[in-house]
Write a protein that holds these residues in place. Structure first.
Motif, PDB file in Angstrom:
ATOM      1  N   GLU A  92       0.818  -1.205   0.000  1.00  0.00           N
ATOM      2  CA  GLU A  92       0.000   0.000   0.000  1.00  0.00           C
ATOM      3  C   GLU A  92       0.857   1.263   0.000  1.00  0.00           C
ATOM      4  O   GLU A  92       0.586   2.216  -0.725  1.00  0.00           O
ATOM      5  N   SER A  93       1.918   1.247   0.804  1.00  0.00           N
ATOM      6  CA  SER A  93       2.772   2.435   0.892  1.00  0.00           C
ATOM      7  C   SER A  93       3.504   2.696  -0.419  1.00  0.00           C
ATOM      8  O   SER A  93       3.690   3.844  -0.822  1.00  0.00           O
ATOM      9  N   THR A  94       3.915   1.624  -1.127  1.00  0.00           N
ATOM     10  CA  THR A  94       4.604   1.826  -2.400  1.00  0.00           C
ATOM     11  C   THR A  94       3.646   2.322  -3.475  1.00  0.00           C
ATOM     12  O   THR A  94       4.046   3.071  -4.368  1.00  0.00           O
ATOM     13  N   GLN A  95       2.389   1.922  -3.392  1.00  0.00           N
ATOM     14  CA  GLN A  95       1.409   2.384  -4.376  1.00  0.00           C
ATOM     15  C   GLN A  95       1.065   3.861  -4.180  1.00  0.00           C
ATOM     16  O   GLN A  95       0.665   4.543  -5.121  1.00  0.00           O
ATOM     17  N   GLN A  96       1.230   4.343  -2.966  1.00  0.00           N
ATOM     18  CA  GLN A  96       0.880   5.723  -2.657  1.00  0.00           C
ATOM     19  C   GLN A  96       2.104   6.644  -2.615  1.00  0.00           C
ATOM     20  O   GLN A  96       1.982   7.822  -2.309  1.00  0.00           O
ATOM     21  N   SER A  97       3.282   6.104  -2.923  1.00  0.00           N
ATOM     22  CA  SER A  97       4.515   6.885  -2.785  1.00  0.00           C
ATOM     23  C   SER A  97       4.566   8.030  -3.783  1.00  0.00           C
ATOM     24  O   SER A  97       4.163   7.908  -4.933  1.00  0.00           O
ATOM     25  N   ALA A  98       5.065   9.153  -3.305  1.00  0.00           N
ATOM     26  CA  ALA A  98       5.187  10.346  -4.142  1.00  0.00           C
ATOM     27  C   ALA A  98       6.560  10.386  -4.812  1.00  0.00           C
ATOM     28  O   ALA A  98       7.503   9.726  -4.363  1.00  0.00           O
ATOM     29  N   GLU A  99       6.650  11.143  -5.869  1.00  0.00           N
ATOM     30  CA  GLU A  99       7.915  11.314  -6.582  1.00  0.00           C
ATOM     31  C   GLU A  99       8.941  11.986  -5.678  1.00  0.00           C
ATOM     32  O   GLU A  99       8.627  12.920  -4.940  1.00  0.00           O
ATOM     33  N   GLY A 146      13.492   7.661   6.177  1.00  0.00           N
ATOM     34  CA  GLY A 146      12.066   7.713   5.895  1.00  0.00           C
ATOM     35  C   GLY A 146      11.663   7.621   4.436  1.00  0.00           C
ATOM     36  O   GLY A 146      10.471   7.573   4.137  1.00  0.00           O
ATOM     37  N   MET A 147      12.645   7.584   3.518  1.00  0.00           N
ATOM     38  CA  MET A 147      12.253   7.561   2.106  1.00  0.00           C
ATOM     39  C   MET A 147      12.704   6.302   1.366  1.00  0.00           C
ATOM     40  O   MET A 147      12.482   6.182   0.162  1.00  0.00           O
ATOM     41  N   LEU A 148      13.302   5.344   2.075  1.00  0.00           N
ATOM     42  CA  LEU A 148      13.862   4.180   1.398  1.00  0.00           C
ATOM     43  C   LEU A 148      12.836   3.418   0.579  1.00  0.00           C
ATOM     44  O   LEU A 148      13.103   3.042  -0.567  1.00  0.00           O
ATOM     45  N   SER A 149      11.654   3.178   1.139  1.00  0.00           N
ATOM     46  CA  SER A 149      10.663   2.368   0.423  1.00  0.00           C
ATOM     47  C   SER A 149      10.284   2.988  -0.915  1.00  0.00           C
ATOM     48  O   SER A 149       9.943   2.283  -1.864  1.00  0.00           O
ATOM     49  N   THR A 150      10.367   4.312  -1.010  1.00  0.00           N
ATOM     50  CA  THR A 150      10.064   4.996  -2.271  1.00  0.00           C
ATOM     51  C   THR A 150      11.257   4.988  -3.211  1.00  0.00           C
ATOM     52  O   THR A 150      11.093   4.932  -4.433  1.00  0.00           O
ATOM     53  N   LEU A 151      12.459   5.003  -2.682  1.00  0.00           N
ATOM     54  CA  LEU A 151      13.667   5.074  -3.514  1.00  0.00           C
ATOM     55  C   LEU A 151      13.815   3.878  -4.446  1.00  0.00           C
ATOM     56  O   LEU A 151      14.367   4.002  -5.536  1.00  0.00           O
ATOM     57  N   TYR A 152      13.308   2.720  -4.017  1.00  0.00           N
ATOM     58  CA  TYR A 152      13.457   1.525  -4.857  1.00  0.00           C
ATOM     59  C   TYR A 152      12.777   1.686  -6.215  1.00  0.00           C
ATOM     60  O   TYR A 152      13.126   0.984  -7.170  1.00  0.00           O
ATOM     61  N   ARG A 153      11.834   2.589  -6.328  1.00  0.00           N
ATOM     62  CA  ARG A 153      11.148   2.791  -7.613  1.00  0.00           C
ATOM     63  C   ARG A 153      12.092   3.291  -8.704  1.00  0.00           C
ATOM     64  O   ARG A 153      11.803   3.179  -9.900  1.00  0.00           O
ATOM     65  N   TYR A 154      13.233   3.849  -8.305  1.00  0.00           N
ATOM     66  CA  TYR A 154      14.188   4.392  -9.269  1.00  0.00           C
ATOM     67  C   TYR A 154      15.243   3.371  -9.689  1.00  0.00           C
ATOM     68  O   TYR A 154      16.145   3.694 -10.465  1.00  0.00           O
ATOM     69  N   GLY A 155      15.147   2.156  -9.172  1.00  0.00           N
ATOM     70  CA  GLY A 155      16.170   1.161  -9.471  1.00  0.00           C
ATOM     71  C   GLY A 155      15.763   0.124 -10.490  1.00  0.00           C
ATOM     72  O   GLY A 155      14.593  -0.251 -10.589  1.00  0.00           O
TER      73      GLY A 155
END
Length: 201
Positions: free
Chosen positions: A5-12, A99-108
């Motif tokens: 859920e958190s990854t689906q709602q992650s902001a840029e 606090g931003m690690l879970s979102t950072l994976y989207r760039y990998g």
């Protein structure tokens, strides 16, 4: 369920987006000194073909300085990026906040999750949600069911050291079918296991 859920709602994350540009990127989450020993020569060797986002487990000045000293590539700390700065010359972005690690994976295109050379592997499901191959140390991961199952399916890889890291990376980049399988496995694994909250209730 919470991770997905958190990854689906992650902001840029604008700085990470600018840093990546159109380049293939290796995201390293929860980096420990033991992980750095294995990764440093790999990063130095691949500075012209990959970008690296490093998120240390400890964001102490001592450890961040250590990272900068062992890398022979151009690095920049997240907190020091200027609003209009050109990030193209930098090979490594060091995340010096939490606090931003879970979102950072989207760039990998690839993820390395730390901790398994020491006290224990950190959360790999955050990376799995983005459907990318996941690498981690080979010494302390067996108690994590998701790690064992993803290895069996071809979505994750336990790395014994620098040579093994190099070999695994070459497998994923030189054999597209291995890379695509890993991506498919990690993403489908998360989706297969959604609904745990409802089952427990």
């Amino acid at each position: 369920d919470r991770v997905y859920e958190s990854t689906q709602q992650s902001a840029e994350i604008a700085i990470a987006h600018r840093f990546k540009g159109g380049e293939k990127t290796f995201v390293v989450g929860s980096l420990w000194p033991e992980d750095l020993e294995v990764l440093a020569p790999f990063i130095n060797e691949h500075r012209h073909s990959l970008k690296f986002i490093l998120a240390p487990h400890e964001i102490s000045e001592k450890f961040i300085t250590q990272i900068e000293q062992v890398l022979s590539v151009k690095t920049i700390r997240y907190s020091r990026v200027q609003a209009t700065e050109n990030l193209e010359p930098y090979s490594v972005l060091i995340i010096d906040n939490i606090g931003m690690l879970s979102t950072l994976y989207r760039y990998g295109e690839f993820a390395f999750v730390g901790g398994a050379y020491g006290k224990g592997l950190h959360n790999i499901l955050e990376a799995a949600c983005y459907g990318i191959p996941i690498l981690f140390g080979d010494q302390n991961y067996l108690k994590f069911q998701e790690a064992r199952e993803l290895i069996m399916r071809g979505g994750a890889f336990a790395i014994s050291g620098y040579t093994d890291l190099k070999k695994t990376f070459e497998l994923l980049t030189n054999k597209p079918e291995s890379f695509l399988l890993a991506c498919e496995v990690t993403q489908s694994y998360v989706k297969e296991n959604l609904g745990a909250t409802t089952k427990i209730v």
